[in-house]
Design a protein around this motif. Structure first.
Motif, PDB file in Angstrom:
ATOM      1  N   THR A 211     -87.298 -42.021  30.893  1.00 55.89           N
ATOM      2  CA  THR A 211     -87.963 -41.262  29.836  1.00 55.89           C
ATOM      3  C   THR A 211     -87.160 -40.016  29.504  1.00 55.89           C
ATOM      4  OG1 THR A 211     -90.169 -42.104  30.357  1.00 55.89           O
ATOM      5  CG2 THR A 211     -90.060 -39.978  29.239  1.00 55.89           C
ATOM      6  N   LEU A 212     -86.715 -39.306  30.533  1.00 56.63           N
ATOM      7  CA  LEU A 212     -85.936 -38.088  30.294  1.00 56.63           C
ATOM      8  C   LEU A 212     -84.631 -38.400  29.573  1.00 56.63           C
ATOM      9  CD1 LEU A 212     -86.622 -36.262  33.664  1.00 56.63           C
ATOM     10  CD2 LEU A 212     -87.585 -35.710  31.413  1.00 56.63           C
ATOM     11  N   LYS A 213     -83.936 -39.453  29.986  1.00 56.33           N
ATOM     12  CA  LYS A 213     -82.680 -39.835  29.325  1.00 56.33           C
ATOM     13  C   LYS A 213     -82.893 -40.127  27.843  1.00 56.33           C
ATOM     14  CE  LYS A 213     -80.355 -42.188  33.101  1.00 56.33           C
ATOM     15  NZ  LYS A 213     -79.750 -43.456  33.520  1.00 56.33           N
ATOM     16  N   SER A 214     -84.059 -40.646  27.498  1.00 54.19           N
ATOM     17  CA  SER A 214     -84.317 -41.049  26.112  1.00 54.19           C
ATOM     18  C   SER A 214     -84.521 -39.866  25.168  1.00 54.19           C
ATOM     19  CB  SER A 214     -85.536 -41.971  26.051  1.00 54.19           C
ATOM     20  OG  SER A 214     -86.740 -41.244  26.209  1.00 54.19           O
ATOM     21  N   ILE A 215     -84.704 -38.671  25.714  1.00 55.12           N
ATOM     22  CA  ILE A 215     -85.019 -37.513  24.867  1.00 55.12           C
ATOM     23  C   ILE A 215     -84.017 -36.368  25.006  1.00 55.12           C
ATOM     24  CG2 ILE A 215     -87.495 -37.973  24.700  1.00 55.12           C
ATOM     25  CD1 ILE A 215     -87.820 -35.809  26.956  1.00 55.12           C
ATOM     26  N   VAL A 216     -82.937 -36.603  25.750  1.00 57.29           N
ATOM     27  CA  VAL A 216     -81.940 -35.546  25.935  1.00 57.29           C
ATOM     28  C   VAL A 216     -80.577 -36.006  25.437  1.00 57.29           C
ATOM     29  CG1 VAL A 216     -83.136 -34.524  27.915  1.00 57.29           C
ATOM     30  CG2 VAL A 216     -81.323 -36.185  28.307  1.00 57.29           C
ATOM     31  N   CYS A 217     -79.784 -35.050  25.034  1.00 55.17           N
ATOM     32  CA  CYS A 217     -78.407 -35.286  24.639  1.00 55.17           C
ATOM     33  C   CYS A 217     -77.583 -35.530  25.900  1.00 55.17           C
ATOM     34  CB  CYS A 217     -77.908 -34.049  23.896  1.00 55.17           C
ATOM     35  SG  CYS A 217     -76.182 -34.090  23.458  1.00 55.17           S
ATOM     36  N   GLU A 218     -76.637 -36.449  25.825  1.00 58.88           N
ATOM     37  CA  GLU A 218     -75.859 -36.781  27.023  1.00 58.88           C
ATOM     38  C   GLU A 218     -74.991 -35.633  27.523  1.00 58.88           C
ATOM     39  OE1 GLU A 218     -72.256 -39.205  24.843  1.00 58.88           O
ATOM     40  OE2 GLU A 218     -74.077 -40.265  25.381  1.00 58.88           O
ATOM     41  N   SER A 219     -74.768 -34.606  26.694  1.00 58.86           N
ATOM     42  CA  SER A 219     -73.985 -33.451  27.144  1.00 58.86           C
ATOM     43  C   SER A 219     -74.871 -32.288  27.614  1.00 58.86           C
ATOM     44  CB  SER A 219     -73.062 -32.980  26.023  1.00 58.86           C
ATOM     45  OG  SER A 219     -73.816 -32.539  24.917  1.00 58.86           O
ATOM     46  N   LEU A 220     -76.169 -32.551  27.788  1.00 58.58           N
ATOM     47  CA  LEU A 220     -77.100 -31.508  28.234  1.00 58.58           C
ATOM     48  C   LEU A 220     -76.625 -30.888  29.545  1.00 58.58           C
ATOM     49  CD1 LEU A 220     -80.055 -30.227  27.874  1.00 58.58           C
ATOM     50  CD2 LEU A 220     -80.712 -31.909  29.578  1.00 58.58           C
TER      51      LEU A 220
ATOM     52  N   ILE B 122     -83.375 -33.028  23.030  1.00 55.93           N
ATOM     53  CA  ILE B 122     -83.173 -31.777  23.769  1.00 55.93           C
ATOM     54  C   ILE B 122     -81.677 -31.657  24.033  1.00 55.93           C
ATOM     55  CG2 ILE B 122     -83.665 -30.512  25.892  1.00 55.93           C
ATOM     56  CD1 ILE B 122     -86.317 -32.209  26.038  1.00 55.93           C
ATOM     57  N   VAL B 123     -81.085 -30.568  23.573  1.00 59.96           N
ATOM     58  CA  VAL B 123     -79.645 -30.361  23.741  1.00 59.96           C
ATOM     59  C   VAL B 123     -79.339 -29.209  24.697  1.00 59.96           C
ATOM     60  CG1 VAL B 123     -79.086 -31.358  21.492  1.00 59.96           C
ATOM     61  CG2 VAL B 123     -79.447 -28.889  21.693  1.00 59.96           C
ATOM     62  N   ASN B 124     -80.366 -28.427  25.021  1.00 60.32           N
ATOM     63  CA  ASN B 124     -80.162 -27.286  25.912  1.00 60.32           C
ATOM     64  C   ASN B 124     -81.448 -27.027  26.691  1.00 60.32           C
ATOM     65  OD1 ASN B 124     -78.626 -25.021  26.891  1.00 60.32           O
ATOM     66  ND2 ASN B 124     -79.945 -23.716  25.669  1.00 60.32           N
ATOM     67  N   LYS B 125     -81.279 -26.674  27.958  1.00 55.80           N
ATOM     68  CA  LYS B 125     -82.438 -26.306  28.772  1.00 55.80           C
ATOM     69  C   LYS B 125     -82.047 -25.105  29.624  1.00 55.80           C
ATOM     70  CE  LYS B 125     -85.351 -27.659  32.636  1.00 55.80           C
ATOM     71  NZ  LYS B 125     -85.898 -28.708  33.475  1.00 55.80           N
ATOM     72  N   MET B 126     -82.796 -24.020  29.423  1.00 50.98           N
ATOM     73  CA  MET B 126     -82.705 -22.862  30.300  1.00 50.98           C
ATOM     74  C   MET B 126     -84.072 -22.695  30.931  1.00 50.98           C
ATOM     75  SD  MET B 126     -80.419 -20.050  28.226  1.00 50.98           S
ATOM     76  CE  MET B 126     -81.754 -19.599  27.167  1.00 50.98           C
ATOM     77  N   TYR B 127     -84.111 -22.156  32.127  1.00 48.74           N
ATOM     78  CA  TYR B 127     -85.404 -21.990  32.772  1.00 48.74           C
ATOM     79  C   TYR B 127     -85.406 -20.816  33.723  1.00 48.74           C
ATOM     80  CZ  TYR B 127     -83.200 -24.538  36.626  1.00 48.74           C
ATOM     81  OH  TYR B 127     -82.346 -24.944  37.635  1.00 48.74           O
ATOM     82  N   ALA B 128     -86.603 -20.314  33.967  1.00 48.91           N
ATOM     83  CA  ALA B 128     -86.800 -19.206  34.898  1.00 48.91           C
ATOM     84  C   ALA B 128     -87.899 -19.588  35.876  1.00 48.91           C
ATOM     85  CB  ALA B 128     -87.204 -17.951  34.135  1.00 48.91           C
ATOM     86  N   ASP B 129     -87.670 -19.337  37.144  1.00 49.51           N
ATOM     87  CA  ASP B 129     -88.660 -19.563  38.199  1.00 49.51           C
ATOM     88  C   ASP B 129     -89.514 -18.301  38.307  1.00 49.51           C
ATOM     89  OD1 ASP B 129     -90.068 -19.899  40.581  1.00 49.51           O
ATOM     90  OD2 ASP B 129     -88.334 -20.636  41.699  1.00 49.51           O
ATOM     91  N   ILE B 130     -90.775 -18.409  37.893  1.00 48.03           N
ATOM     92  CA  ILE B 130     -91.635 -17.214  37.924  1.00 48.03           C
ATOM     93  C   ILE B 130     -92.644 -17.245  39.061  1.00 48.03           C
ATOM     94  CG2 ILE B 130     -91.342 -16.783  35.465  1.00 48.03           C
ATOM     95  CD1 ILE B 130     -94.238 -17.880  35.112  1.00 48.03           C
TER      96      ILE B 130
END
Length: 121
Positions: free
Chosen positions: A30-39, A112-120
């Motif tokens: 599922t994740l592969k189907s919605i992300v760009c391969e260069s993510l 989705i081409v970019n993912k940034m995240y913060a652990d809060i």
């Protein structure tokens, strides 16, 4: 709100919902189907390639297996033409993350081409 814009919001929400489902169930297909391969995933002092991230998702316990509630939430969506930024709350394996997803619409499909995240916490 313009009808076209409403459709774009719905399409972006659909991608984000599949992102939530993929994380909750540990479903890398599922994740592969919605992300760009260069993510590449980015957090302060941390970078992960798509392959590294998907391996992590596939090998860790899933939130569903851990009995965690499905409590993912979209906080905001900002769409400009064929670009979108989505801010969301992502509870995962006893932690809470704020994810910032960048999406592009190419060949009629949002990815989705970019993912940034913060652990809060």
């Amino acid at each position: 709100m313009h009808r076209t814009h409403l459709r774009e919001v719905d399409e972006v929400k659909s991608v984000v919902h599949r992102y939530f489902e993929g994380l909750y169930h540990g479903d890398v297909n599922t994740l592969k189907s919605i992300v760009c391969e260069s993510l590449e995933l980015k957090a302060p002092n941390l970078r992960r390639t798509l392959a590294q991230w998907l391996t992590l998702v596939a090998t860790r316990p899933t939130p569903k297996e851990q009995g965690e509630p499905f409590d993912y939430r979209i906080l905001s969506i900002d769409i400009e033409d064929e670009q979108a930024v989505v801010k969301l709350v992502c509870p995962l394996l006893g932690r809470v993350y704020i994810d910032y997803l960048g999406l592009l619409k190419e060949q009629g499909k949002w990815l989705i081409v970019n993912k940034m995240y913060a652990d809060i916490g």
